[in-house]
Design a protein around this motif. Sequence first.
Motif, PDB file in Angstrom:
ATOM      1  N   HIS A 188      59.087  22.961  76.597  1.00 19.83           N
ATOM      2  CA  HIS A 188      59.328  21.881  75.643  1.00 19.83           C
ATOM      3  C   HIS A 188      58.077  21.642  74.799  1.00 19.83           C
ATOM      4  N   PRO A 189      57.704  22.558  73.922  1.00 20.54           N
ATOM      5  CA  PRO A 189      56.479  22.367  73.135  1.00 20.54           C
ATOM      6  C   PRO A 189      56.588  21.169  72.202  1.00 20.54           C
ATOM      7  N   GLY A 190      55.504  20.412  72.105  1.00 25.51           N
ATOM      8  CA  GLY A 190      55.521  19.250  71.223  1.00 25.51           C
ATOM      9  C   GLY A 190      54.147  18.638  71.069  1.00 25.51           C
ATOM     10  N   GLY A 191      54.112  17.469  70.415  1.00 23.38           N
ATOM     11  CA  GLY A 191      52.877  16.717  70.247  1.00 23.38           C
ATOM     12  C   GLY A 191      52.034  17.096  69.058  1.00 23.38           C
ATOM     13  N   THR A 192      52.458  18.086  68.275  1.00 22.22           N
ATOM     14  CA  THR A 192      51.595  18.688  67.258  1.00 22.22           C
ATOM     15  C   THR A 192      51.732  18.072  65.871  1.00 22.22           C
ATOM     16  N   ALA A 193      52.568  17.038  65.733  1.00 22.07           N
ATOM     17  CA  ALA A 193      52.655  16.277  64.474  1.00 22.07           C
ATOM     18  C   ALA A 193      53.000  14.842  64.865  1.00 22.07           C
ATOM     19  N   ALA A 194      52.152  14.258  65.682  1.00 26.19           N
ATOM     20  CA  ALA A 194      52.504  13.052  66.430  1.00 26.19           C
ATOM     21  C   ALA A 194      52.610  11.809  65.561  1.00 26.19           C
ATOM     22  N   ILE A 195      53.487  10.891  66.021  1.00 29.03           N
ATOM     23  CA  ILE A 195      53.574   9.559  65.429  1.00 29.03           C
ATOM     24  C   ILE A 195      52.215   8.873  65.575  1.00 29.03           C
ATOM     25  N   GLY A 196      51.736   8.346  64.490  1.00 28.07           N
ATOM     26  CA  GLY A 196      50.432   7.689  64.490  1.00 28.07           C
ATOM     27  C   GLY A 196      49.299   8.584  64.048  1.00 28.07           C
ATOM     28  N   THR A 197      49.530   9.902  64.094  1.00 22.47           N
ATOM     29  CA  THR A 197      48.502  10.863  63.670  1.00 22.47           C
ATOM     30  C   THR A 197      48.923  11.604  62.410  1.00 22.47           C
ATOM     31  N   VAL A 198      50.155  12.088  62.384  1.00 22.50           N
ATOM     32  CA  VAL A 198      50.672  12.862  61.252  1.00 22.50           C
ATOM     33  C   VAL A 198      51.813  12.134  60.552  1.00 22.50           C
ATOM     34  N   VAL A 199      52.664  11.450  61.329  1.00 23.89           N
ATOM     35  CA  VAL A 199      53.791  10.719  60.736  1.00 23.89           C
ATOM     36  C   VAL A 199      53.761   9.264  61.204  1.00 23.89           C
ATOM     37  N   ASP A 200      54.514   8.414  60.491  1.00 23.29           N
ATOM     38  CA  ASP A 200      54.617   7.019  60.891  1.00 23.29           C
ATOM     39  C   ASP A 200      55.830   6.827  61.792  1.00 23.29           C
ATOM     40  N   ALA A 201      56.155   5.571  62.128  1.00 17.75           N
ATOM     41  CA  ALA A 201      57.258   5.293  63.038  1.00 17.75           C
ATOM     42  C   ALA A 201      58.615   5.669  62.460  1.00 17.75           C
ATOM     43  N   ASN A 202      58.687   5.845  61.142  1.00 14.59           N
ATOM     44  CA  ASN A 202      59.915   6.308  60.502  1.00 14.59           C
ATOM     45  C   ASN A 202      59.958   7.828  60.367  1.00 14.59           C
ATOM     46  N   LEU A 203      58.962   8.506  60.950  1.00 15.96           N
ATOM     47  CA  LEU A 203      58.834   9.967  60.943  1.00 15.96           C
ATOM     48  C   LEU A 203      58.475  10.521  59.566  1.00 15.96           C
ATOM     49  N   GLU A 204      57.963   9.679  58.681  1.00 12.92           N
ATOM     50  CA  GLU A 204      57.504  10.132  57.365  1.00 12.92           C
ATOM     51  C   GLU A 204      56.009  10.406  57.414  1.00 12.92           C
ATOM     52  N   SER A 205      55.590  11.434  56.714  1.00 11.04           N
ATOM     53  CA  SER A 205      54.187  11.823  56.686  1.00 11.04           C
ATOM     54  C   SER A 205      53.299  10.658  56.257  1.00 11.04           C
ATOM     55  N   LEU A 206      52.165  10.521  56.922  1.00 12.20           N
ATOM     56  CA  LEU A 206      51.197   9.502  56.550  1.00 12.20           C
ATOM     57  C   LEU A 206      50.473   9.851  55.259  1.00 12.20           C
ATOM     58  N   GLU A 207      50.499  11.119  54.870  1.00  9.63           N
ATOM     59  CA  GLU A 207      49.769  11.572  53.688  1.00  9.63           C
ATOM     60  C   GLU A 207      50.661  11.860  52.494  1.00  9.63           C
ATOM     61  N   ILE A 208      51.865  12.362  52.765  1.00  3.23           N
ATOM     62  CA  ILE A 208      52.687  12.916  51.692  1.00  3.23           C
ATOM     63  C   ILE A 208      54.029  12.202  51.649  1.00  3.23           C
ATOM     64  N   GLN A 209      54.335  11.647  50.490  1.00  3.32           N
ATOM     65  CA  GLN A 209      55.605  10.944  50.331  1.00  3.32           C
ATOM     66  C   GLN A 209      56.768  11.929  50.373  1.00  3.32           C
ATOM     67  N   ASP A 210      57.888  11.475  50.941  1.00  4.84           N
ATOM     68  CA  ASP A 210      59.138  12.248  50.992  1.00  4.84           C
ATOM     69  C   ASP A 210      59.042  13.488  51.869  1.00  4.84           C
ATOM     70  N   LEU A 211      58.073  13.510  52.775  1.00  6.36           N
ATOM     71  CA  LEU A 211      57.973  14.574  53.773  1.00  6.36           C
ATOM     72  C   LEU A 211      58.146  13.944  55.151  1.00  6.36           C
ATOM     73  N   TYR A 212      59.048  14.515  55.946  1.00  5.99           N
ATOM     74  CA  TYR A 212      59.380  13.966  57.254  1.00  5.99           C
ATOM     75  C   TYR A 212      59.316  15.062  58.314  1.00  5.99           C
ATOM     76  N   VAL A 213      59.197  14.623  59.567  1.00  8.13           N
ATOM     77  CA  VAL A 213      59.233  15.538  60.707  1.00  8.13           C
ATOM     78  C   VAL A 213      60.226  14.982  61.717  1.00  8.13           C
TER      79      VAL A 213
END
Length: 444
Positions: free
Chosen positions: A370-395
Amino acid sequence: MKTMEAEVVIVGSGPGGATLARELAGRGLRVLLIEKGSWPGATLGRYLSVGTITRIVLPRGRPGIMARGVCVGGTTMVFNGNAYDPPAWLKDELGIDLAPDVAAVRTELGIKPLPDDFFAHWPATGRLVEAAGKLGIILKPQDKYIDPDRCDPYCDDCNLGCRRGAKWTAREYVLEALDRGAGLLDRTTVSSIIIERGRAVGVLAQGPRGPILVRGEKVVLAAGGMGTPVILMKSGVCGAGRGFFIDPMNVVWALSRHPVGRGEQTFSVAAEQYMAEDEFMIGNLGRLYLDPTSVLGWLRGYGFGHVMGMFAKMGDSAGGRINPRGRVHKPYSAQDLARFQKGTEICKRIMLEAGANPGTFLVLPNVGGHPGGTAAIGTVVDANLESLEIQDLYVCDASVFPRSPGRPPSLTIIALARRLARYIEAESAQAPASPQKQASNVIG
């Protein structure tokens, strides 16, 4: 270069991508789903699936092995079909309440344990349950995405793909998305995200017939804990690729004094009582894991049907990383190793009580799934899963988990995708789009 357009471009067709495509297409948005792998067919349920729909990864740092599903449907094509509710910390610490979505998915997909008459065919599983009970350990039937009316209790080929269509896979949601008007590009590898003035406006990809430029109003990466961070790093997104976990397990084998039933299903029973404090679970293994070692039983005069097994699966610390070339470095902390050892010893105790020969134990360490953790909430995306840096990009995959959930994550990812679909629908209804990323409320 071929050019295509969509309102929402989704990369990856596993539980996150397939669910999101289905939900958004059902809401009338123009969706294009892009998948690196092919549409699996002839190899399903056969060992040929390893290498066609499955990719084997050997992490650096410590000896180990990890399998990925790279095909339409993603890793759901090769998982055991176990469903677990989201970890409590997702709501308690991050404010993400998935309970309504989880309940809806459980009802829709008929998630439940296998019926009692299946277990009547599995004598070794029954002995493990009885032996564990004598030691105060509760091995109980696990919730499954499996239709028992279609399932063969003598099969245990879930990890190789289900020929009978008994196990739910994300491919079913892909088919529903296509019926609702979504498009699909398989055998197409996304290399990077197109970013203009701080917004994601599409992706660059390589298809079977050459390069493709896909423009979209929103881009969602759902390529998994290994695929998603590579795309993010190649696109210049900071923070991606770190915090890697794989939910590894130790596989424990031994020769049994009693015969093992044909096709006893892997992970049909498990004990969860160690998850809260020690962050590991233990469970039974079936034919897929035992077949390679059955020759050991034959050589020692036990016969091919006397190899029994269990696993200890751990929620490991998020201390690994993946680089832009997709190479994994995964060390384990001292605490991880101590938990591994404790879980393995508990498995051995149960197996001895169930009739294992004490001089025949073998352990395959660090089998990750179960690989994961590599674009984590609070580090790469916010609680809505949208990128903290780039608008309209989600994970939307396991890479958004800030730490290992310590359990199969598919049900959590499906619920996250349903939640994200509502958020994207609400965002898409706002016009015109803001040129700068604005803070927004969490859509529950």
